[in-house]
Design an enzyme around this catalytic site. Structure first.
Site: not given
Length: 401
Positions: A143, A171-173
């Site tokens: 991320d 970014a992950d979410q």
């Protein structure tokens, strides 16, 4: 309870944040999510934590956050017998989700083509850092790295300090949301045509997509963002858009509001000399200093009351603990809890949307490693003898609640 995704079965090979958040969202909606973990240690997030502490003395807050409403099946994916069992399960599954580095699962026989061969209607959603081909395909896709590469980090923080990553796995979410968006679209398409497909999601593309207005601005206006040295909240915005101090040590954000209304509300007529769009941008650090001097004359609550009465867009800056107790957060019921067999009562953030007919709910805590292995395999017709052999041979881990 009637839920929108009742009857949808997902084989979830994902780990860490991107994939697990996506499958949790689908599980909240009623999908039967079978979390397939590594025998023994399980999801890597089980061994990671914040503050060097563990919930209930043993459980990771990171894992607990993203794995509710799932059942865990912990297997040795390198075992030929396990491979054969999973392919049998795939015949009855709707979706496969994974976010290993590109090619890792395919080498073990769990790529899209492997699943498609036994179930042509399968939907296979693959998440990665940078995509499944290209010059960065072998790089680790984490991320914070993506925040830096995408341009987000260069836009965050003060100009006289280092770029700052945001304080969450953004970014992950976003990647998780793109997974859900792709999976739901593919399910709808398959409902109409009977055709499955492969979905590729990557963190870099997702985060850049969410920076679209910044990219459009830079690529079309011939300007580059330069972070201000003050508390202005965006490198492309003029004052007063930013974060301001108060007399009692608090902070208030002020967004897009008529500058005249602001300085009149603050009873600071001297600020009128800046009331021009070009000036508010060119001298935004100076304006911020002037406005900040005025906001520091008021306590946080008094300042908010004053600004809100004038319909100025503003809010208090709160830390996590204070935000969890915010009256609007309480009204929306955003903070809830579930009972975990080892961690006890775990306070969590509940589903973020309301649905009149198929409300998402929390029905299961995050599972222990392989907790549901026996029941899952039995549901797919695997014999008791085979299940016992997998356990005895170390190809399956079952943790008792």
């Amino acid at each position: 309870m009637n839920k929108a995704l009742n009857g949808v079965t997902i084989l979830d090979f994902s780990h860490l944040l991107q994939g697990p958040f996506a499958t949790q969202l689908l599980a909240d909606m009623g999908a039967n999510v079978i979390k397939i973990e590594r025998a023994g240690s399980g999801d890597m997030f089980r061994s990671m934590t914040f503050f060097a502490k563990w919930v209930g003395g043993s459980e990771s807050p990171n894992f607990l956050a993203w794995n509710r409403n799932k059942r865990s099946l912990a297997l040795n994916l390198k075992s030929p017998e396990v491979h054969a069992i999973i392919m049998e399960m795939a015949k009855k599954a709707d979706v496969v989700v994974q976010n290993f580095r590109p090619g890792v699962l395919a080498k073990l026989g769990y790529g899209y083509e492997d699943f498609k061969a036994v179930n042509p209607g399968i939907i296979y959603c693959s998440g990665s850092g940078y995509g499944e081909d290209g010059p960065y395909v072998t790089r680790p896709g984490q991320d914070m790295l993506i925040q830096g590469l995408s341009g987000l980090m260069a836009n965050t923080g003060r100009g006289d300090q280092n770029p700052v990553p945001v304080g969450a796995g953004l970014a992950d979410q976003i990647g998780a949301m793109n997974m859900v968006y792709g999976i739901l679209s593919a399910l709808y398409y398959r409902e109409k045509t009977g055709i499955g497909q492969k979905i590729e999601v990557n963190l870099l593309a997702g985060l850049i997509a969410h920076l679209n207005q910044e990219y459009v601005g830079v690529l079309n206006l011939g300007e580059d963002f330069v972070r201000p040295n003050s508390g202005i909240g965006h490198p492309g915005m003029q004052a007063p858009f930013g974060v301001y101090e108060t007399a009692d040590g608090g902070y208030v954000t002020i967004a897009m509001s008529p500058f005249k209304t602001l300085y009149e509300t603050l009873e600071a007529p001297a600020l009128a000399v800046y009331d021009d769009l070009g000036t508010l941008f060119e001298k935004r650090d100076e304006v911020w200093e002037k406005v900040n001097a005025e906001t520091k004359k008021f306590g946080t609550a008094d300042l908010l009351d004053r600004l809100l009465a004038a319909d100025i867009w503003c809010a208090e800056v709160k830390d996590i603990r204070k935000a969890a107790e915010d009256p609007q957060v309480t009204h929306l019921g955003l903070i809830t809890s579930y009972e975990h067999p080892r961690a006890g009562t775990v306070r969590v953030v509940g589903p973020a949307i309301r649905m009149s007919e198929t409300q998402p709910t929390i029905d299961r805590p995050a599972p222990l490693v392989g907790q549901h292995g026996r029941e899952i395999l039995a549901e797919f017709g695997i014999s008791a003898e085979t299940i016992a052999r997998l356990e005895e041979g170390g190809d399956m881990t079952v943790s008792e609640a």
